[in-house]
Design a protein around this motif. Sequence first.
Motif, PDB file in Angstrom:
ATOM      1  N   THR A 419       0.620  -1.047  -0.194  1.00 58.49           N
ATOM      2  CA  THR A 419       0.119  -0.317  -0.074  1.00 58.49           C
ATOM      3  C   THR A 419       0.829   1.463  -0.249  1.00 58.49           C
ATOM      4  N   GLN A 420       1.649   1.353   0.594  1.00 57.90           N
ATOM      5  CA  GLN A 420       2.855   2.571   0.885  1.00 57.90           C
ATOM      6  C   GLN A 420       3.274   2.352  -0.850  1.00 57.90           C
ATOM      7  N   PHE A 421       3.748   1.619  -1.093  1.00 56.67           N
ATOM      8  CA  PHE A 421       4.830   1.938  -2.337  1.00 56.67           C
ATOM      9  C   PHE A 421       3.653   2.527  -3.445  1.00 56.67           C
ATOM     10  N   VAL A 422       2.496   2.134  -3.203  1.00 57.45           N
ATOM     11  CA  VAL A 422       1.830   1.789  -4.719  1.00 57.45           C
ATOM     12  C   VAL A 422       1.133   3.198  -4.142  1.00 57.45           C
ATOM     13  N   THR A 457       9.385  -6.395  -6.662  1.00 58.71           N
ATOM     14  CA  THR A 457       9.023  -8.010  -5.728  1.00 58.71           C
ATOM     15  C   THR A 457       8.664  -6.957  -4.488  1.00 58.71           C
ATOM     16  N   VAL A 458       7.221  -7.456  -3.548  1.00 62.19           N
ATOM     17  CA  VAL A 458       7.713  -5.916  -2.298  1.00 62.19           C
ATOM     18  C   VAL A 458       6.934  -7.651  -1.191  1.00 62.19           C
ATOM     19  N   SER A 459       8.320  -8.333  -0.611  1.00 65.39           N
ATOM     20  CA  SER A 459       7.778  -8.735   0.430  1.00 65.39           C
ATOM     21  C   SER A 459       8.658  -8.470   2.175  1.00 65.39           C
ATOM     22  N   GLY A 460       7.985  -8.953   3.123  1.00 60.11           N
ATOM     23  CA  GLY A 460       8.421  -8.975   4.331  1.00 60.11           C
ATOM     24  C   GLY A 460       9.126  -7.294   4.472  1.00 60.11           C
ATOM     25  N   GLY A 461       8.922  -6.778   4.027  1.00 56.77           N
ATOM     26  CA  GLY A 461       8.736  -4.974   4.435  1.00 56.77           C
ATOM     27  C   GLY A 461       9.887  -4.244   4.040  1.00 56.77           C
TER      28      GLY A 461
END
Length: 497
Positions: A419-422, A457-461
Amino acid sequence: MEYVRFLSRELFPLTGKRPAKLHDPDLATLAAAGFGLWNPNAGALMLLPLGLGAADDVCRSFLQGLERTGLQPFPVQSLSERGPLEFAVRLLKRPGDLPRLFAERTNDRLTLQGFAEDAGSAADMASCALRALGQTLAAWGINVRRVERLTDDGFAVDLGVPADAGEEDGLISPTGSLYAPDSPLAAEPWQEASEEAQDLATPNCSTIDELAAFLSISPKRTVKSMCYTVGGKLAVVICRGDRQIDASKLKAAFGGAPFAPASDVELRAALGETAGYIGPAGLPDAVRLLADFSACECRNVVIGANRKGYHRTGAEWGRDFKTDWTADVTSVQIGDETPDGPLSACRWRRLVRVRPIDPAAAGEPSLVTSSAQGKRRIFPWRADVRLTSVLASAAACGKLARFVPFDLVLVSDDDVARTQFVSVLTEQNVRILEDDRPSPLTARAASCSPLGLPILTVSGGEAELTFPDGTRRPIGLTEISDLADLLANSRNQFSSL
């Protein structure tokens, strides 16, 4: 504008795998990237929304390129196979209506049909269009080659690219120039010195191979004769012994008239029992002689002696036989010499064909203008673009992302970080395709790779950006404000020139 689109809601079957029975790797890339579905029964790629949008983009770019050269294409949509010609016969009535260029998109084709007041103007328009189309393809990084051809319907120029699974059989020079079997090619000059002609018994030598073996010479030292009936009359066609007649070129030399190999009955009636030993010297006046360029100016060659079991050695053009009817009627073949060196076999993909004179439209009786000086014929030219072939060629050179309406693929299993990245990316007008399918991150990323886009790729913060060339870069939330510029640079580097 919608900056985030979800893969699960699109008709976008990304698989990352080659469809069964599809052996063309470039078309397979299009299918794997969701541009279309392979139809093995039709042997064609059926375009999906992404492919249709890309084809529309190709058309727009081509038309804009034409406009930059001074040509003004008018988009039309006809209801018949005659295409833009339907508009021309209804709209082009006065000399002031010319020149005119119509453009029609039909399925996988973009057709350009131009009309001019004379053949020279039509050829100039066609040449200008060919140059504009080639420049647009080059701007996408597609290194097209010009291929001149003498087809059944007359002279044409193709733009194509070498492709192992391409639909065209061709030849290529050491420097990459492409040729088709029906391409024009200058004949090799004759080097032999003159000798006295004499008839020699050559029993059981009715073929070039048998004759060359009997005399221990190369087939290049012979001139062979082929007999055809054209309009009810016999024509003898001669060429160097190692050459093969090209049907398209021969039809052009015969002015488009129907022709067929002469039958034994026709040969006996005109030339007697001489089959296998026919030569160009001393033919009856009723028999026309056509010489391929490879036979012109020949010296010290072996020809048929026009009597069974005999050939004539030491024959020479101008002294023993000659004709004013000459043309290029043999196929370009492996080993032929060009300014760039000898030719070798290859396969290639045709993207564009341009005809300086459109033979189908040229015979239309209604294609005339009227004025106080009377009626005048209109001269048509035509260009056909294969849109899927253009996209396949873009895929082959890693430029497919140029036609994808996204800047980034996002795969994530971390809703908070996602959500933050988007939020930040959409504020920077970054167009995101989010792969929200319920499969492992690595599998989703792999299936999206044929698109040629950077994959976030977004995973684990944490986040990592993978570029089309395989390089990877960790991206933190503090760096996300620079991501739009990074993506723009990536698109310039990997998608266009």
